[in-house]
Design a protein around this motif. Structure first.
Motif, mmCIF file in Angstrom:
data_model
loop_
_atom_site.group_PDB
_atom_site.id
_atom_site.type_symbol
_atom_site.label_atom_id
_atom_site.label_comp_id
_atom_site.label_asym_id
_atom_site.label_seq_id
_atom_site.Cartn_x
_atom_site.Cartn_y
_atom_site.Cartn_z
ATOM 1 N N GLN A 151 0.816 -1.212 0.000
ATOM 2 C CA GLN A 151 0.000 0.000 0.000
ATOM 3 C C GLN A 151 0.855 1.270 0.000
ATOM 4 N N LEU A 152 2.150 1.091 0.052
ATOM 5 C CA LEU A 152 3.063 2.214 0.189
ATOM 6 C C LEU A 152 3.015 3.111 -1.041
ATOM 7 N N ALA A 153 2.692 4.383 -0.812
ATOM 8 C CA ALA A 153 2.640 5.362 -1.905
ATOM 9 C C ALA A 153 3.802 6.336 -1.863
ATOM 10 N N GLY A 154 4.394 6.537 -0.694
ATOM 11 C CA GLY A 154 5.510 7.464 -0.570
ATOM 12 C C GLY A 154 6.591 6.922 0.328
ATOM 13 N N VAL A 155 7.841 6.931 -0.178
ATOM 14 C CA VAL A 155 8.993 6.487 0.600
ATOM 15 C C VAL A 155 10.061 7.565 0.489
ATOM 16 N N GLU A 156 10.380 8.199 1.604
ATOM 17 C CA GLU A 156 11.400 9.260 1.637
ATOM 18 C C GLU A 156 12.557 8.785 2.512
#
Length: 509
Positions: A151-156
């Motif tokens: 479900q990950l939409a953003g990884v910083e």
């Protein structure tokens, strides 16, 4: 217990963000049995993070001065969905125990002093949609187990000390909109697993920002399939790596590609990108004349091996803000059609083989009556070419101009009487200018570098130039002119070791 105390215990939402609160959190707050949301971001609170007894769902304590470690005990907050602790002074490692927070969707611990590795155990947080751990001191490799976070939409994860390669297991992250891994020590090649652009008519690379710049990636850009739709928002950043090879066709369909300081080779196709930076590579051939996209804002092709003329069709780039083509082998003249670039603020054509006069419309474009007045150039570098004709005095009428370098050309004429108010650098070295030094230049309050060497300038140094003095001094160079200036430099306070000339030493009276 007082009524106020009872109400405090029953409080569910407490929001005091963006105030000037100081000190530590009161101990009584740790026992608020009904508290679900605590929002105290953007204050000046300090101390360590407490252990809460309430069934919290959201904790927002960003932009404070909390120190100490991230509490392992928060793993008991089984209903927690959001944790925001960015911009504090937290240290230590990421708690592996947080893998029990199965309802967690949002984590932001950026801009702290966290160290250690990324916990593989967090791969069980299958509801997680966004995680920001950038600007810390995290090390180690990217956990393959995080490939389960579908479900990950953003990884910083930018600006850490991560190393190793991009795990193939991350190919399952088809929902991501932003993956930022810039400024780490990642190695290996850009994997093929992001090349699956469609599946059952689902567009995966839409509104995606893929940031991999400032690493140690090698190899070529993968031969991902060419999409059969316009990829409206797909930003790829791979600058400052060690990648090489030709540019694959899919690159022409992205909205922005920043790939400076690599070793890419081959010719340049016609892009549809609004921003493109391929500076400091090994590209060659002609600049594409068919590239007439009106949405182009940035074009940086400096320090390559291009050897064509400047395309007249680029005049349709009405939104262009910066065109940087320095250090190539471009020939011919500046197309008159470029006067339609009414938003242009940076133009760098230095160190080419361009010739002819500079069209006045390039310096001061004339917008259509219904358009807003353009801001005008702030940076102009035409140095080291074969430009000729009268010095483009229109440039000196631009109110926002801060840098102008026209050195090593064949411009003729006189120096303009006035300078833009914000001009900091002016280099007219090695032209054929003939005039005296304008006394009005002494009114400049921002000048830091003034180079007028190797011209046919004559006369004396105006006393008004005493006003050019700045706390850090001004570099004024008049070598190989016939301006009589040494003694006057000393009188007005300029750096006489930098301001020398031929001819007798006297000043105007």
């Amino acid at each position: 217990m007082s009524l106020m105390g009872e109400l405090t215990l029953q409080l569910q939402d407490l929001s005091l963000l963006d105030n000037v609160l100081t000190g530590t959190l009161p101990n009584s707050w740790f026992n608020m049995r009904e508290m679900k949301l605590l929002s105290l971001s953007s204050n000046r609170l300090n101390g360590t993070l407490p252990v809460f007894a309430s069934p919290l769902q959201g904790i927002s304590l960003s932009d404070n001065m909390f120190s100490g470690t991230v509490p392992e005990a928060w793993a008991a907050l089984s209903q927690l969905t959001s944790v925001e602790l960015a911009l504090n002074k937290l240290s230590g490692t990421l708690p592996t125990q947080w893998s029990n927070l199965t309802q967690l969707t949002f984590v932001d611990l950026s801009f702290n002093k966290l160290s250690g590795t990324l916990p593989p155990q967090w791969g069980s947080l299958t509801q997680l949609t966004f995680v920001d751990l950038s600007f810390n001191k995290l090390s180690g490799t990217l956990p393959p187990q995080w490939g389960s976070l579908t479900q990950l939409a953003g990884v910083e994860l930018s600006f850490n000390k991560l190393n190793g390669t991009l795990p193939p297991q991350w190919g399952s992250l088809t929902q991501f909109k932003e993956l930022s891994l810039q400024a780490n020590n990642l190695t290996g090649v850009l994997p093929d697993f992001w090349g699956k652009l469609t599946q059952d008519d689902t567009i995966y690379l839409y509104d995606v920002d893929l940031e991999l710049d400032y690493n140690q990636l090698t190899g070529t850009l993968p031969n991902w399939p060419v999409p059969n739709w316009p990829v409206e928002i797909f930003i790829l950043k791979v600058s400052q790596n060690n990648m090489w090879g030709p540019l694959p066709e899919w690159c022409t369909h992205v909205s922005a590609i920043l790939a400076a300081n690599n070793q890419f080779t081959g010719t340049l196709p016609s892009f549809a990108a609004s921003a493109m930076d391929f500076s400091s590579n090994r590209l060659h051939g002609a600049l594409p004349d068919s590239w007439n996209e009106t949405s182009v804002q940035l074009c940086n092709l400096g320090s390559n091996n291009f050897s064509s003329s400047l395309p007249p069709s680029w005049g349709s780039w009405h939104a262009a803000n910066a065109i940087l083509l320095n250090n190539n082998s471009l020939t011919g003249t500046i197309p008159a059609t470029w006067h339609r670039m009414i938003e242009l603020q940076q133009l760098n054509l230095a160190s080419n083989k361009l010739s002819g006069p500079v069209p006045a419309g390039i310096i001061m474009p004339q917008p259509d009556p219904e358009d807003a007045e353009p801001l005008g150039l702030a940076f102009l570098d035409l140095s080291n070419n074969n430009f000729s004709g009268t010095l483009p005095v229109q440039a000196f009428q631009l109110p926002n101009l801060t840098y102008i370098d026209l050195s090593y050309n064949a411009f003729v004429g006189s120096l303009p009487q006035d300078l833009p108010a914000n001009l900091a650098v002016l280099n007219l070295t090695a032209n054929k200018l003939e005039s005296g030094l304008p006394s009005a230049w002494g009114k400049s309050s921002s000048m830091a570098v003034l180079r007028l060497d190797d011209n046919a300038l004559a006369g004396t140094l105006p006393e008004q130039w005493a006003d050019l003095r700045q706390p850090r001094g001004i570099h004024c160079s008049l070598h190989s002119t016939t301006v009589h200036c040494m003694a006057q430099c000393q009188k007005v306070g300029l750096n006489s070791s930098a301001c020398t000339s031929q001819g007798p030493l006297h000043h105007s009276s």
